[in-house]
Design a protein around this motif. Structure first.
Motif, PDB file in Angstrom:
ATOM      1  N   ASP A 162       0.940  -1.339  -0.131  1.00  0.00           N
ATOM      2  CA  ASP A 162      -0.194  -0.248   0.001  1.00  0.00           C
ATOM      3  C   ASP A 162       0.917   1.352   0.078  1.00  0.00           C
ATOM      4  O   ASP A 162       0.296   2.382  -0.409  1.00  0.00           O
ATOM      5  CB  ASP A 162      -0.964  -0.164   1.136  1.00  0.00           C
ATOM      6  CG  ASP A 162      -0.230  -0.140   2.555  1.00  0.00           C
ATOM      7  OD1 ASP A 162       1.065  -0.539   2.597  1.00  0.00           O
ATOM      8  OD2 ASP A 162      -0.833  -0.067   3.524  1.00  0.00           O
ATOM      9  N   THR A 163       2.060   0.949   0.167  1.00  0.00           N
ATOM     10  CA  THR A 163       3.020   2.326   0.356  1.00  0.00           C
ATOM     11  C   THR A 163       4.344   2.313  -0.589  1.00  0.00           C
ATOM     12  O   THR A 163       5.065   3.175  -0.651  1.00  0.00           O
ATOM     13  CB  THR A 163       3.455   2.529   1.820  1.00  0.00           C
ATOM     14  OG1 THR A 163       4.060   1.709   2.329  1.00  0.00           O
ATOM     15  CG2 THR A 163       2.235   2.886   2.631  1.00  0.00           C
ATOM     16  N   GLU A 192       4.161  -9.860  -0.897  1.00  0.00           N
ATOM     17  CA  GLU A 192       4.321  -9.174   0.309  1.00  0.00           C
ATOM     18  C   GLU A 192       4.945 -10.097   1.406  1.00  0.00           C
ATOM     19  O   GLU A 192       4.566 -11.403   1.580  1.00  0.00           O
ATOM     20  CB  GLU A 192       2.832  -8.524   0.772  1.00  0.00           C
ATOM     21  CG  GLU A 192       2.887  -7.626   1.789  1.00  0.00           C
ATOM     22  CD  GLU A 192       1.384  -6.721   1.845  1.00  0.00           C
ATOM     23  OE1 GLU A 192       1.482  -5.542   2.177  1.00  0.00           O
ATOM     24  OE2 GLU A 192       0.519  -7.589   1.679  1.00  0.00           O
ATOM     25  N   HIS A 310       0.838   2.440  -8.207  1.00  0.00           N
ATOM     26  CA  HIS A 310       0.349   2.190  -6.988  1.00  0.00           C
ATOM     27  C   HIS A 310      -1.312   1.790  -6.695  1.00  0.00           C
ATOM     28  O   HIS A 310      -1.543   0.986  -6.084  1.00  0.00           O
ATOM     29  CB  HIS A 310       0.245   3.670  -6.050  1.00  0.00           C
ATOM     30  CG  HIS A 310      -0.537   3.606  -4.818  1.00  0.00           C
ATOM     31  ND1 HIS A 310      -0.176   3.381  -3.672  1.00  0.00           N
ATOM     32  CD2 HIS A 310      -1.674   4.350  -4.597  1.00  0.00           C
ATOM     33  CE1 HIS A 310      -1.006   3.526  -2.753  1.00  0.00           C
ATOM     34  NE2 HIS A 310      -1.933   4.100  -3.537  1.00  0.00           N
ATOM     35  N   HIS A 311      -1.959   2.304  -7.924  1.00  0.00           N
ATOM     36  CA  HIS A 311      -3.316   1.643  -7.975  1.00  0.00           C
ATOM     37  C   HIS A 311      -3.519   0.299  -8.325  1.00  0.00           C
ATOM     38  O   HIS A 311      -4.167  -0.374  -7.970  1.00  0.00           O
ATOM     39  CB  HIS A 311      -4.226   2.563  -8.854  1.00  0.00           C
ATOM     40  CG  HIS A 311      -4.301   3.881  -8.418  1.00  0.00           C
ATOM     41  ND1 HIS A 311      -4.422   5.097  -9.189  1.00  0.00           N
ATOM     42  CD2 HIS A 311      -4.494   4.515  -7.169  1.00  0.00           C
ATOM     43  CE1 HIS A 311      -4.636   6.287  -8.676  1.00  0.00           C
ATOM     44  NE2 HIS A 311      -4.571   5.969  -7.437  1.00  0.00           N
ATOM     45  N   ALA A 314      -2.594  -1.769  -5.120  1.00  0.00           N
ATOM     46  CA  ALA A 314      -4.040  -1.680  -4.382  1.00  0.00           C
ATOM     47  C   ALA A 314      -5.031  -2.468  -4.820  1.00  0.00           C
ATOM     48  O   ALA A 314      -6.167  -2.620  -4.231  1.00  0.00           O
ATOM     49  CB  ALA A 314      -4.235  -0.231  -3.977  1.00  0.00           C
TER      50      ALA A 314
END
Length: 315
Positions: A162-163, A192, A310-311, A314
């Protein structure tokens, strides 16, 4: 010059530079955690405060340096400009293109100067690469690989999916877009860590006649620190850069050119890109140089790509 430094996380890297500058008269550090503020005060001797509004509106402050969490960057920058301050914003400028444009519009309306911490533009290795692409000394750039790997060096700071793109890959995307422009194709893969605090992402970018890959990982153990670099493959040679550092910014690096006639080290200026970036900001504010190399508008291409990645992460 009096500087309001907002944030006690990565703001420590900026504080370390200000502490060495003879043209900085005073620094006041804002933070939300008294213990972290005490550590900053003991390390650098700077005054501290927990009152953000009072600091931003203090008429004696010349520059507001925003090192707060990313979602706060644009809003605080706008508030500071409306209070009559020049502003330095840590990466990335904003979490949306609309907020980035709001910063640009506010700067135009208020006449204040805004700088975005595109520190990688001041990396000696990156400047050599840009010059090589510009003057064609190694031929045409065909493939660019940029890699960053880090431990979680900042207490309480996570770099999950998310970052990671916003907080770690943005500078790499700035290098790629400055050399090759907006990509024609984009492919993203990721993983992750078990606790969600760390992650790894590979981004493959396609261009007419060239390709690029940006790889970032925050899955490294703490003793690893922060390392990375690039490999630029031209039609006539390969440039390979490697670096290592810690959260404070200064570190070590090397650049080597590999051509048909042999392997040659490239001499690099021994300058921290963070120190060079802040030096550039202070030079502009003091009138020692006119051109602002890190305007918000110049950061939009990289921000657009960063937000795209980023999108996707996510989703």
């Amino acid at each position: 010059m009096k500087i309001a430094l907002l944030g006690t996380g990565f703001g420590q890297a900026h504080a370390a530079v200000y502490a060495q500058r003879s043209d900085v008269d005073e620094v006041i550090v804002f933070g939300r955690t008294p213990e972290k503020l005490k550590n900053v005060q003991e390390q650098f001797g700077f005054a501290t405060t927990t009152d953000l509004d009072a600091l931003i509106t203090d008429p004696s402050v010349d520059l507001v340096d925003v090192c707060l969490p990313t979602p706060l960057h644009a809003g605080v920058a706008v508030r500071a400009m409306e209070a009559g301050k020049d502003v330095l914003v840590e990466l990335p400028l904003a979490t949306t293109l609309e907020d980035a444009q709001r910063v640009i519009d506010t700067a135009r309306a208020t006449g204040r100067r805004v700088f975005v911490d595109m520190f990688s533009r001041f990396s000696a290795a990156n400047e050599h690469l840009r010059d090589a692409v510009s003057d064609g000394r190694y031929g045409q750039l065909k493939h660019l690989e940029v890699e960053g790997r880090t431990a979680l060096l900042w207490e309480g700071y996570h770099l999950g999916l998310d970052t990671l793109a916003m907080d770690m890959m943005h500078a790499d995307f700035d290098l790629v877009t400055s050399l090759l422009g907006a990509p024609a194709t984009l492919h993203v893969t990721s993983t992750e860590g078990p606790d969600g605090r760390g992650s790894a992402v590979d981004v493959v970018l396609g261009y007419p006649g060239a390709t690029a890959r940006c790889s970032s990982s925050s899955l490294m153990p703490k003793p690893y620190g922060m390392r990375g670099g690039y490999r630029a493959t031209f039609t006539g040679a390969v440039l390979e850069h490697s670096m290592s550092t810690d959260f404070s910014g200064p570190g070590t690096g090397s650049l080597t050119a590999y051509a048909p006639d042999g392997e040659k080290p490239v001499e690099l200026a021994d300058t921290s890109p963070y120190a060079a970036m802040i030096g550039h900001v202070l030079d502009v504010l003091a009138g020692r140089t006119e051109e602002n190399r890190i305007t918000p508008s110049s950061a939009l291409d990289a921000l657009r790509l960063t937000l795209d990645v980023h999108h996707r992460l996510a989703a």
